[in-house]
Design a protein around this motif. Structure first.
Motif, mmCIF file in Angstrom:
data_model
loop_
_atom_site.group_PDB
_atom_site.id
_atom_site.type_symbol
_atom_site.label_atom_id
_atom_site.label_comp_id
_atom_site.label_asym_id
_atom_site.label_seq_id
_atom_site.Cartn_x
_atom_site.Cartn_y
_atom_site.Cartn_z
ATOM 1 N N ILE A 40 0.812 -1.230 0.000
ATOM 2 C CA ILE A 40 0.000 0.000 0.000
ATOM 3 C C ILE A 40 0.845 1.278 0.000
ATOM 4 O O ILE A 40 0.326 2.365 -0.176
ATOM 5 N N THR A 41 2.170 1.121 0.209
ATOM 6 C CA THR A 41 3.031 2.314 0.241
ATOM 7 C C THR A 41 3.090 2.934 -1.159
ATOM 8 O O THR A 41 3.304 2.244 -2.138
ATOM 9 N N SER A 42 2.854 4.243 -1.215
ATOM 10 C CA SER A 42 2.826 4.913 -2.518
ATOM 11 C C SER A 42 3.170 6.386 -2.325
ATOM 12 O O SER A 42 3.531 6.800 -1.224
ATOM 13 N N TYR A 71 -5.338 1.900 5.294
ATOM 14 C CA TYR A 71 -5.224 1.077 4.090
ATOM 15 C C TYR A 71 -4.553 -0.266 4.351
ATOM 16 O O TYR A 71 -4.544 -1.128 3.477
ATOM 17 N N CYS A 72 -3.952 -0.435 5.513
ATOM 18 C CA CYS A 72 -3.205 -1.672 5.796
ATOM 19 C C CYS A 72 -4.106 -2.892 5.558
ATOM 20 O O CYS A 72 -5.220 -2.958 6.055
ATOM 21 N N VAL A 73 -3.597 -3.836 4.767
ATOM 22 C CA VAL A 73 -4.407 -5.013 4.428
ATOM 23 C C VAL A 73 -3.985 -6.251 5.220
ATOM 24 O O VAL A 73 -4.349 -7.376 4.875
ATOM 25 N N VAL A 91 0.100 -2.559 15.030
ATOM 26 C CA VAL A 91 0.181 -1.101 15.222
ATOM 27 C C VAL A 91 -0.992 -0.424 14.512
ATOM 28 O O VAL A 91 -1.634 0.480 15.054
ATOM 29 N N ALA A 92 -1.289 -0.894 13.297
ATOM 30 C CA ALA A 92 -2.396 -0.317 12.526
ATOM 31 C C ALA A 92 -3.717 -0.482 13.278
ATOM 32 O O ALA A 92 -4.521 0.450 13.372
ATOM 33 N N THR A 93 -3.939 -1.669 13.840
ATOM 34 C CA THR A 93 -5.179 -1.917 14.592
ATOM 35 C C THR A 93 -5.268 -0.988 15.801
ATOM 36 O O THR A 93 -6.328 -0.430 16.099
ATOM 37 N N THR A 94 -4.139 -0.806 16.479
ATOM 38 C CA THR A 94 -4.116 0.072 17.651
ATOM 39 C C THR A 94 -4.450 1.511 17.264
ATOM 40 O O THR A 94 -5.265 2.178 17.917
ATOM 41 N N LEU A 95 -3.840 1.998 16.177
ATOM 42 C CA LEU A 95 -4.106 3.378 15.754
ATOM 43 C C LEU A 95 -5.566 3.541 15.331
ATOM 44 O O LEU A 95 -6.188 4.579 15.576
#
Ligand code: SF4
Ligand code: SF4
Length: 189
Positions: A40-42, A71-73, A91-95
């Motif tokens: 997803i990095t762009s 966007y993290c999949v 980390v994504a879930t926490t944020l």
């Protein structure tokens, strides 16, 4: 990379992300292997390395508004390549939880609708039926013709098949059990 400078609010933010995610971001080397393999990095999505740098710098608002974690999949590429085994999905879930708690809206407004359509398709069919899911998403997000040209090209090339629209895949009992387990966890059972 050790960043313990900053005001108390910044340090608290870093501490909270580390505690809630269970990921020791202080060990991050900023090597960039995670972003190098992240799908997803762009140009518009900074990616895991830059997001971690922001968290380490105590940039709470910027981190909670960053599109990377929306966007993290959860593909796990970052974790599999990270030399210090940081799992960015945690980390994504926490944020995500912290943003919802503070009333921050997703950087992509339709992301919850996409999640709902995606999961509904998996639950019903045992997998995602892409064509149906995309059409439902576009209709419900009031952009019915958004992917019409792209979709027509994919049909011509045989990459997607119109008969999938009427095909009825079977629910998978194991997948239904996963959904039930998640529901129970949501209700604290
Ligand atoms: S791969 Fe690991 S150590 Fe390297 S930048 Fe990403 S999170 Fe940090
Ligand atoms: S788990 Fe998320 S952050 Fe990590 S590589 Fe996959 S999409 Fe990128």
């Amino acid at each position: 990379m050790l960043r313990l400078k900053g005001n108390p609010e910044e340090k608290n933010f870093l501490r909270e992300v580390i505690q809630r995610s269970g990921q020791n971001l202080l060990e991050c080397l900023q090597c960039g292997k995670c972003s190098g393999s992240c799908p997803i990095t762009s140009d518009t999505v900074p990616g895991p390395r830059r997001l971690i740098a922001m968290i380490l710098s105590g940039m709470k608002q910027q981190s909670l508004n960053d599109p990377t974690w929306w966007y993290c999949v959860s593909c796990g590429s970052c974790a599999s390549r990270c030399p210090v085994e940081i799992n960015m999905y945690q980390v994504a879930t926490t944020l995500c939880e912290m943003a919802e708690e503070t009333g921050i809206k997703p950087s992509e407004p339709a992301i919850h609708l996409f999640e709902e359509v995606f999961l509904k398709s998996v639950r019903k069919n045992g997998r995602v039926q892409e064509l149906k899911a995309v059409m439902e998403f576009n209709l419900r997000s009031f952009t019915p013709f958004k992917d019409a040209v792209k979709g027509a090209k994919l049909i011509v090339k045989g990459a997607i098949k119109p008969k999938d629209m009427v095909a009825r895949a079977k629910s998978d009992p194991e997948i239904l059990r996963i959904f039930e387990r998640v529901e129970r966890m949501r209700h604290g059972e």
